[in-house]
Design an enzyme around this catalytic site. Structure first.
Site, mmCIF file in Angstrom:
data_model
loop_
_atom_site.group_PDB
_atom_site.id
_atom_site.type_symbol
_atom_site.label_atom_id
_atom_site.label_comp_id
_atom_site.label_asym_id
_atom_site.label_seq_id
_atom_site.Cartn_x
_atom_site.Cartn_y
_atom_site.Cartn_z
ATOM 1 N N SER A 78 37.453 42.111 45.534
ATOM 2 C CA SER A 78 36.571 42.026 44.695
ATOM 3 C C SER A 78 37.241 43.374 43.395
ATOM 4 O O SER A 78 37.068 42.747 42.547
ATOM 5 C CB SER A 78 35.580 41.564 44.187
ATOM 6 O OG SER A 78 35.567 40.129 45.161
ATOM 7 N N LYS A 137 39.028 42.064 40.373
ATOM 8 C CA LYS A 137 39.156 41.855 39.429
ATOM 9 C C LYS A 137 39.138 43.005 38.108
ATOM 10 O O LYS A 137 38.644 42.205 37.587
ATOM 11 C CB LYS A 137 37.596 40.830 39.450
ATOM 12 C CG LYS A 137 36.927 40.143 40.691
ATOM 13 C CD LYS A 137 36.335 39.293 40.291
ATOM 14 C CE LYS A 137 35.476 38.145 41.096
ATOM 15 N NZ LYS A 137 35.652 38.891 42.242
ATOM 16 N N SER A 148 30.248 39.258 39.943
ATOM 17 C CA SER A 148 31.460 38.831 40.535
ATOM 18 C C SER A 148 31.903 37.253 41.054
ATOM 19 O O SER A 148 32.367 37.378 42.387
ATOM 20 C CB SER A 148 31.700 39.989 42.343
ATOM 21 O OG SER A 148 33.215 40.102 42.636
ATOM 22 N N LYS A 155 33.440 47.787 39.462
ATOM 23 C CA LYS A 155 33.406 47.086 40.506
ATOM 24 C C LYS A 155 33.319 46.697 41.384
ATOM 25 O O LYS A 155 34.221 48.120 42.222
ATOM 26 C CB LYS A 155 35.364 46.266 40.037
ATOM 27 C CG LYS A 155 34.733 44.904 40.503
ATOM 28 C CD LYS A 155 34.059 43.414 39.881
ATOM 29 C CE LYS A 155 34.098 42.911 40.240
ATOM 30 N NZ LYS A 155 32.962 43.011 41.837
#
Length: 377
Positions: free
Chosen positions: A55, A58, A115, A219
């Site tokens: 993730s 992202k 997320s 993130k």
């Protein structure tokens, strides 16, 4: 010619510098530490190895969204209708339902804090119309940024063949996001919040936000194949660092590895903004409408990253001509300020004309000559 040299200088400043050799106890398969303002890389480990970013992907989704907001293509208060495809996303999500309406601001919160894969797809569809086009734009932006180890297959980071990035590339896109879109901090620094008017609770997947002094984001990511990943950002004393960890062994270990990098950076380095030690004397102008031009340093390009012990020993050398010929344009480079640490040049700053000076016309020159002759007589 001047314009070409200017763009070469800017390009060079944007490229990350080479990491200094240092041995840190980092268990993850790949890692990198970068300072945001200068882009200087302070530590690397397998920094160009293509790995699944999970993730952390992202970060690019957020970057394209923030860029779309900046150019006015979309807005924070836009209401997005969730598609069936976005609602079908597995993995981490905020359980968006097909047809549900939610603002871009709430979707950004869902991506940065929880997320949400469904929220990421909804953002991508709102920015580009369809997910496939958004992913193509992700890859194009990666290419523009020089992310040569990266290929995106989706905007979520869910496992997909050929979906890879590297610690180096993740640091580059993370820097681009936090350097040019600081408003993202409104979302990445949230520890706990909610969606749908308080009905759905959010808790940040990045535990450093609560437990690390100065944490600003950015993130996390994890899958069984990618391991535990993070792009962690933190700021202290005006210096913001980016610590990238890929393929960590456990969730807690990735945070420990990130803290190891951040602690090293904050304890060892500091940013120093250079000012001239003494004010510049006005520079004589030949055949100008005024006799001298004031000088100044540029607003940008005056920051250097150094080991803390070196800052007190910096020296400066000013190089200027005896005069400059008119016409002079405000912002024109007329000299340089060289900053050294010992024998090493650490920064070269152009000295600029602070104002424009027009060239004397023949009629004005004749008047001056006549006045001089009359005065002498």
């Amino acid at each position: 010619m001047r314009r070409g040299l200017f763009f070469l200088l800017i390009f060079a400043l944007l490229l990350p510098c080479t990491a200094q050799a240092v041995d840190l106890d980092v268990e993850a398969q790949a890692a990198l530490l970068m300072e945001k303002e200068t882009g200087e890389v302070l530590f690397t480990k397998n920094e160009h190895e293509p790995l699944e970013p999970a993730s952390v992907t992202k970060v690019m989704t957020l970057l394209l969204t923030m860029e779309a907001i900046e150019r006015g293509a979309i807005h924070y208060d836009d209401v997005v209708t969730v598609s069936a495809y976005a609602a079908s996303m597995g993995g981490s999500n905020v359980y968006l339902a097909e047809g549900e309406q939610i603002t871009v601001e709430e979707l950004l919160k869902a991506v940065c804090v929880a997320s949400g894969n469904d929220a990421a797809v909804a953002l991508g569809e709102h920015v580009s119309g369809v997910t496939e086009l958004f992913v193509a734009e992700m890859n194009n932006r990666a290419k523009e940024l020089g992310m040569n180890d990266t290929h995106f297959v989706n905007c979520t980071g869910l496992p997909a063949e050929g979906h890879v990035s590297s610690a180096w590339d993740i640091a580059i896109m993370s820097r681009e996001l936090i350097l040019h879109h600081p408003d993202i901090r409104r979302f990445t620094t949230i520890w706990m919040d909610s969606l749908r008017g308080g009905e759905f609770q959010l808790s940040n997947t990045n535990k450093l936000i609560r437990f690390y002094d100065g944490a600003t984001g950015l993130k996390t990511g994890s899958t069984s194949s990618a391991g535990f990943c993070i792009s962690a950002t933190a700021e202290r004393d005006g210096m913001e660092l980016i610590a990238v960890i890929l393929k960590g062994s456990t969730s807690q270990q990735r945070f420990e590895d990130a803290k190891t990098l951040l602690n090293y950076g904050f304890s060892t380095y500091a940013l120093h903004r250079v000012d001239a030690e003494t004010p510049f004397e006005p520079l004589p102008v030949e055949l100008g409408t005024v006799d001298t031009v004031a000088l100044r340093l540029p607003d940008e390009g005056r920051t250097v990253l150094l080991p803390k012990g070196e800052i007190a020993n910096l020296t400066q050398e000013v190089t200027l001509p005896s005069s400059v010929a008119a016409p002079v344009t405000a912002g024109q480079t007329v000299g340089s300020l060289t900053v050294r640490s010992g024998e090493e040049t650490v920064l070269e700053i152009p000295i600029l004309a602070a104002e424009s000076v027009a060239e004397l016309r023949w009629s004005e020159m004749l008047v001056r000559l006549l006045r001089a002759a009359f005065f002498c007589g």
